[in-house]
Design an enzyme around this catalytic site. Structure first.
Site, short mmCIF file in Angstrom:
data_model
loop_
_atom_site.label_atom_id
_atom_site.label_comp_id
_atom_site.label_asym_id
_atom_site.label_seq_id
_atom_site.Cartn_x
_atom_site.Cartn_y
_atom_site.Cartn_z
N ALA A 60 0.95 -1.30 -0.09
CA ALA A 60 -0.04 -0.09 -0.18
C ALA A 60 0.94 1.16 -0.06
O ALA A 60 1.90 1.10 0.47
CB ALA A 60 -0.83 -0.06 1.21
N GLY A 64 0.58 -4.85 0.83
CA GLY A 64 -0.61 -4.87 0.15
C GLY A 64 -0.40 -5.54 -1.16
O GLY A 64 -1.20 -6.02 -1.87
N GLU A 69 -0.86 -8.97 -0.58
CA GLU A 69 -2.44 -9.41 -0.25
C GLU A 69 -3.09 -9.30 -1.45
O GLU A 69 -4.07 -9.93 -1.74
CB GLU A 69 -2.55 -8.33 0.77
N GLU A 110 4.53 -5.13 7.10
CA GLU A 110 4.00 -4.08 7.89
C GLU A 110 4.49 -3.75 9.36
O GLU A 110 4.39 -2.64 9.64
CB GLU A 110 2.63 -4.07 7.97
N1 CAA Z 1 4.58 3.00 -0.53
C1 CAA Z 1 4.97 4.26 -1.14
N2 CAA Z 1 6.25 4.53 -1.98
C2 CAA Z 1 6.81 3.13 -2.19
C3 CAA Z 1 6.52 2.10 -1.52
C4 CAA Z 1 5.42 1.87 -0.50
N3 CAA Z 1 4.99 0.89 -0.35
N4 CAA Z 1 7.50 1.12 -1.82
C5 CAA Z 1 8.49 1.86 -2.60
N5 CAA Z 1 7.97 3.38 -2.76
C6 CAA Z 1 8.92 4.20 -3.43
C7 CAA Z 1 10.09 4.47 -2.76
O1 CAA Z 1 9.46 5.67 -1.95
C8 CAA Z 1 10.73 5.29 -3.91
O2 CAA Z 1 10.42 6.68 -4.03
P1 CAA Z 1 11.26 7.81 -4.27
O3 CAA Z 1 12.33 7.56 -5.35
O4 CAA Z 1 10.39 8.71 -4.41
O5 CAA Z 1 12.31 7.88 -2.80
C9 CAA Z 1 10.44 4.33 -4.78
O6 CAA Z 1 9.23 3.64 -4.74
C10 CAA Z 1 11.53 3.31 -5.27
O7 CAA Z 1 11.69 2.53 -3.87
P2 CAA Z 1 13.05 2.16 -3.38
O8 CAA Z 1 13.95 3.55 -3.61
O9 CAA Z 1 12.86 2.33 -1.96
O10 CAA Z 1 13.57 0.95 -4.23
P3 CAA Z 1 14.63 -0.19 -3.48
O11 CAA Z 1 15.01 -1.06 -4.69
O12 CAA Z 1 15.84 0.33 -2.56
O13 CAA Z 1 13.89 -0.92 -2.47
C11 CAA Z 1 11.91 -2.14 -1.54
C12 CAA Z 1 12.72 -1.58 -2.75
C13 CAA Z 1 12.39 -3.06 -0.53
C14 CAA Z 1 10.72 -2.80 -1.64
C15 CAA Z 1 11.51 -0.94 -0.57
O14 CAA Z 1 11.13 0.25 -1.64
C16 CAA Z 1 10.54 -1.00 0.30
O15 CAA Z 1 10.68 -1.71 1.54
N6 CAA Z 1 9.03 -0.64 0.29
C17 CAA Z 1 8.09 -0.61 1.08
C18 CAA Z 1 7.62 -2.20 1.29
C19 CAA Z 1 6.49 -2.17 2.60
O16 CAA Z 1 6.76 -1.73 3.72
N7 CAA Z 1 5.38 -2.42 1.98
C20 CAA Z 1 4.41 -2.27 3.00
C21 CAA Z 1 3.48 -1.09 3.00
S1 CAA Z 1 2.15 -0.94 4.02
C22 CAA Z 1 0.97 -2.04 3.63
O17 CAA Z 1 1.08 -2.70 2.56
C23 CAA Z 1 -0.44 -2.08 4.53
C24 CAA Z 1 -1.26 -3.06 4.06
O18 CAA Z 1 -1.48 -4.09 4.83
C25 CAA Z 1 -2.17 -3.01 2.95
#
Ligand code: CAA
Length: 257
Positions: free
Chosen positions: A65, A108, A111, A131
């Protein structure tokens, strides 16, 4: 029909949907949800379409998400709009669809993939429910669907540690139906979807309904439900055609009636 965050094309009777927010690794914001709801409704309503594939990019199916969209929300905001409830409209899709996952399917993203009827993974796929690292929990069904898919021990470990599971472990654990080379993922998923699309449509709907019933009912109720749907198919033209085609050693010609 065009969408802001989703590319949709028809390949014969298969609808191929590709999440298209590369700058955010396909993070699922409100626009993505609105596009998914509209695209799945259009797919379900289109008689020429029999099976769908939802995929992302080679780097990410979806990285979760959209954290930036959620970060400043209050309890009242989230509860008030019943945040994520819109995904119930995606899972209400009656026709079969496959999630084709390359790269990250996190939070998400994992999911959403689990909302599909089954998942085909590229060998670079990584699944996780991270999360907890954001001081929240799964919110789009992950604690329920992951537990049903891979059992309590692994689901609890995944949700409590936030670790990622690679494609091989996902296949061993029963989370995905099969693993294919990443570069061939979309073609393989469309091939599988094309095979499903070639089946008698009412039998495909019934199959999906009865397997899903296994998650909602007791064994006895589920077996009765299956049997009634099975009986019901004997009221279709396609059942007569399917069994005649077998006896006559030819392919069936379906009318969907
Ligand atoms: N939400 C918003 N933006 C996101 C995102 C997310 N879940 N995941 C990645 N992005 C964005 C980053 O912020 C980044 O944007 P900027 O360039 O503007 O900073 C861009 O996508 C590229 O991401 P990274 O630079 O982080 O890429 P990476 O290759 O270094 O890492 C990754 C990849 C390990 C997937 C890392 O992006 C990450 O950990 N993302 C978040 C994963 C996460 O926590 N997901 C759960 C979200 S909460 C949820 O989903 C609740 C639910 O139950 C529904």
């Amino acid at each position: 029909m065009t969408y802001e965050t989703l590319l949709v094309e028809q390949r014969g009777a298969v609808t191929l949907m590709t999440l298209n927010r590369p700058q955010a690794l396909n993070a699922l914001n409100s626009q993505v949800l609105a596009d998914l709801i509209a695209a799945f409704a259009a797919f379900d309503a289109d008689d020429s379409q029999r099976c769908a594939v939802l995929t992302g990019s080679e780097k990410a199916f979806a990285a979760g998400a959209d954290i930036k969209e959620m970060s400043s929300q209050s309890f009242a905001d989230m509860y008030g709009v019943n945040f994520f409830a819109g995904y119930d409209r995606v899972t209400a899709t009656r026709k079969p669809w496959i999630a084709a996952v390359n790269g990250f399917a996190l939070g998400g993203g994992c999911e959403l993939a689990m909302m599909a009827d089954f998942i085909i993974a590229g060998d670079n796929a990584k699944f996780g429910q991270p999360e907890i690292k954001l001081a929240v929990t799964p919110g789009m069904g992950g604690s329920q669907r992951l537990t049903r898919a891979i059992g309590k021990a692994k689901a609890m470990e995944m949700c409590l540690t936030g670790r990622m599971m690679d494609a091989a472990e996902a296949e061993r654990s029963g989370l995905v139906a099969k693993v294919v080379p990443a570069a061939e993922l979309v073609d393989e998923a469309v091939k599988t979807a094309t095979a499903i699309a070639a089946m008698a449509p009412l039998a495909a709907l019934a199959c999906k309904e009865m397997v899903n019933a296994a998650f909602e009912t007791t064994l006895q109720q589920g077996v009765v439900f299956e049997r009634r749907l099975f009986h019901g198919l004997f009221g279709t033209e396609d059942q007569k055609e399917g069994m005649a085609a077998f006896v006559e050693k030819r392919a069936g010609n379906w009318t969907g009636k």
